[in-house]
Design a protein around this motif. Structure first.
Motif, PDB file in Angstrom:
ATOM      1  N   ASP A   1      -6.800  30.758 -27.238  1.00 29.28           N
ATOM      2  CA  ASP A   1      -8.151  31.338 -27.323  1.00 29.28           C
ATOM      3  C   ASP A   1      -8.969  30.666 -28.422  1.00 29.28           C
ATOM      4  O   ASP A   1     -10.159  30.404 -28.258  1.00 29.28           O
ATOM      5  CB  ASP A   1      -8.067  32.849 -27.568  1.00 29.28           C
ATOM      6  CG  ASP A   1      -7.652  33.590 -26.310  1.00 29.28           C
ATOM      7  OD1 ASP A   1      -7.790  33.012 -25.209  1.00 29.28           O
ATOM      8  OD2 ASP A   1      -7.179  34.739 -26.415  1.00 29.28           O
ATOM      9  N   ARG A   2      -8.311  30.382 -29.549  1.00 28.96           N
ATOM     10  CA  ARG A   2      -9.017  29.735 -30.659  1.00 28.96           C
ATOM     11  C   ARG A   2      -9.497  28.334 -30.234  1.00 28.96           C
ATOM     12  O   ARG A   2     -10.655  27.962 -30.423  1.00 28.96           O
ATOM     13  CB  ARG A   2      -8.073  29.631 -31.874  1.00 28.96           C
ATOM     14  CG  ARG A   2      -8.752  29.145 -33.144  1.00 28.96           C
ATOM     15  CD  ARG A   2      -7.754  28.799 -34.243  1.00 28.96           C
ATOM     16  NE  ARG A   2      -6.905  27.654 -33.941  1.00 28.96           N
ATOM     17  CZ  ARG A   2      -7.301  26.384 -33.918  1.00 28.96           C
ATOM     18  NH1 ARG A   2      -8.564  26.081 -34.174  1.00 28.96           N
ATOM     19  NH2 ARG A   2      -6.463  25.405 -33.641  1.00 28.96           N
ATOM     20  N   ARG A   3      -8.592  27.585 -29.622  1.00 22.88           N
ATOM     21  CA  ARG A   3      -8.940  26.219 -29.207  1.00 22.88           C
ATOM     22  C   ARG A   3     -10.005  26.230 -28.102  1.00 22.88           C
ATOM     23  O   ARG A   3     -10.902  25.395 -28.066  1.00 22.88           O
ATOM     24  CB  ARG A   3      -7.677  25.482 -28.721  1.00 22.88           C
ATOM     25  CG  ARG A   3      -6.690  25.219 -29.845  1.00 22.88           C
ATOM     26  CD  ARG A   3      -5.458  24.464 -29.368  1.00 22.88           C
ATOM     27  NE  ARG A   3      -4.466  24.402 -30.437  1.00 22.88           N
ATOM     28  CZ  ARG A   3      -3.729  23.339 -30.731  1.00 22.88           C
ATOM     29  NH1 ARG A   3      -3.827  22.245 -30.031  1.00 22.88           N
ATOM     30  NH2 ARG A   3      -2.864  23.374 -31.722  1.00 22.88           N
ATOM     31  N   LYS A   4      -9.856  27.195 -27.204  1.00 22.72           N
ATOM     32  CA  LYS A   4     -10.796  27.287 -26.084  1.00 22.72           C
ATOM     33  C   LYS A   4     -12.214  27.615 -26.573  1.00 22.72           C
ATOM     34  O   LYS A   4     -13.206  27.052 -26.074  1.00 22.72           O
ATOM     35  CB  LYS A   4     -10.292  28.389 -25.156  1.00 22.72           C
ATOM     36  CG  LYS A   4     -10.928  28.423 -23.825  1.00 22.72           C
ATOM     37  CD  LYS A   4     -10.127  29.380 -22.973  1.00 22.72           C
ATOM     38  CE  LYS A   4     -10.950  29.931 -21.864  1.00 22.72           C
ATOM     39  NZ  LYS A   4     -10.193  30.913 -21.089  1.00 22.72           N
ATOM     40  N   ALA A   5     -12.301  28.497 -27.569  1.00 20.15           N
ATOM     41  CA  ALA A   5     -13.623  28.858 -28.122  1.00 20.15           C
ATOM     42  C   ALA A   5     -14.276  27.615 -28.723  1.00 20.15           C
ATOM     43  O   ALA A   5     -15.488  27.391 -28.562  1.00 20.15           O
ATOM     44  CB  ALA A   5     -13.458  29.958 -29.177  1.00 20.15           C
ATOM     45  N   GLU A   6     -13.474  26.800 -29.393  1.00 19.56           N
ATOM     46  CA  GLU A   6     -14.016  25.563 -29.976  1.00 19.56           C
ATOM     47  C   GLU A   6     -14.553  24.654 -28.869  1.00 19.56           C
ATOM     48  O   GLU A   6     -15.647  24.101 -28.974  1.00 19.56           O
ATOM     49  CB  GLU A   6     -12.913  24.834 -30.776  1.00 19.56           C
ATOM     50  CG  GLU A   6     -13.429  23.555 -31.426  1.00 19.56           C
ATOM     51  CD  GLU A   6     -12.322  22.568 -31.800  1.00 19.56           C
ATOM     52  OE1 GLU A   6     -11.282  22.995 -32.335  1.00 19.56           O
ATOM     53  OE2 GLU A   6     -12.533  21.358 -31.555  1.00 19.56           O
TER      54      GLU A   6
END
Ligand code: AMP
Length: 315
Positions: free
Chosen positions: A302-307
């Motif tokens: 989720d963190r990487r996807k938001a970026e």
């Protein structure tokens, strides 16, 4: 825009049976040897199905389709059982599992294939179970296009067909690949392969030609420079995750395809699905084979996807 299962030409095909929310993944199941400038691993679990199965099997029911030999390791079997809805389309026969070896150059830009031993794939003739035939989404991961066609012929009426391939098949089985593309919705291809298949240097020109071959969406993968989604009307650029420490890029494309396909099964937009695939691919390259993909938790994706989503632009 980019919603596959909920609108457009695929909407009318909903409701085909109990496996309508499942993902079929057909491709190679392999034992790999990977050499990088820093390190080397032998006998690791690989193959296009394997890399695609883990990010997708964490989220939706997945039906892997492929063949393994009598030498297939028990821990590989455990991983397959853990992430698969059913193993009835993974045939085990006497003989050697498909083996592939690859060696990366210092800058990751180039990879030499050290060997490809087909083993049990040589005489493989996939015969799908009823649940596989009724899968809603079919991901034809990298394998000989003749096998991709055979799988597709047995599928009753998939809502969505996603296809991946590689330079080897563009060189040796182009006619069969073109037949697959005629029946493909989303075609995944990397930059060099898109130039090879179309003889167009410019990516937009290459994509335009690829769209004429059948798919309504072409996604060109550009490694650390991200990817671009092309349709007849639009081009959207998806950045890669930043600050990734590459250990082994093997299977990044398959991991991307698996993560993306799972979200399309869930009815998410293509933009969201491609960002999901991008996040999983960035995890894949941070370990040998599937090791990092296996142990990565949802919060990290989720963190990487938001970026990734925050950097999307129109090309
Ligand atoms: P990628 O890095 O995306 O090209 O995927 C590498 C994976 O694909 C490895 O795990 C290999 O086992 C598998 N692979 C390599 N060559 C082939 C081939 N000719 N057909 C099917 N799978 C292959």
């Amino acid at each position: 825009m980019y919603s596959y299962l909920r609108d457009g030409r695929n909407a009318g095909k909903m409701g085909i049976g109990k496996m309508e929310n499942s993902l079929l993944i057909a491709g190679s199941i392999a034992i790999d040897l990977v050499e990088t400038a820093q390190d080397k691993r032998d006998n690791i679990l690989g193959g296009s199905v394997t890399h695609a199965l883990i990010p997708s099997g964490k989220q939706v029911p997945v039906i892997p389709v492929g063949i393994i030999g009598s030498d297939f390791p028990e821990n590989g079997m455990d991983i397959y059982k853990k992430f698969s809805e059913t193993m009835e389309n993974v045939q085990q026969v006497s003989g050697q599992t498909f083996r592939w070896g690859g060696k990366y150059h210092e800058n990751w830009d180039q990879r030499d294939t050290l060997f490809t031993e087909l083993g049990v794939f040589e005489n493989y003739n996939p015969v799908l179970s009823d649940s596989a035939k009724n899968a809603a989404v079919v991901f034809l991961a990298n394998i000989h296009p003749e096998l991709q066609l055979s799988v597709l012929d047995q599928c009753t009426n998939p809502h969505l067909v996603i296809t991946d391939s590689m330079n080897l098949w563009i060189n040796t089985a182009k006619d069969d690949l073109l037949k697959v593309l005629k029946r493909t919705n989303i075609f995944l291809i990397n930059e060099e392969e898109s130039q090879q298949l179309t003889t167009r240097e410019n990516l937009a020109d290459a994509a335009e030609q690829l769209l004429q071959m059948g798919p309504d969406t072409v996604i060109i993968k550009m490694g650390s420079r991200g990817s671009a989604i092309f349709t007849a009307d639009d081009c959207t650029c998806i950045p890669a995750v930043s600050d990734v420490s590459v250990i082994d890029p093997t299977g990044a494309g398959d991991t991307f395809g698996g993560g993306m396909s799972a979200l399309l099964v869930l009815g998410e937009s293509l933009l969201n699905a491609v960002s999901e695939g991008t996040a999983w691919a960035s995890v894949c390259v941070e370990g040998f084979g599937i090791e990092k993909t296996l142990r990565t938790e949802r919060a990290e994706i989720d963190r990487r996807k938001a970026e990734v989503l925050s950097g999307v632009t129109t090309c």
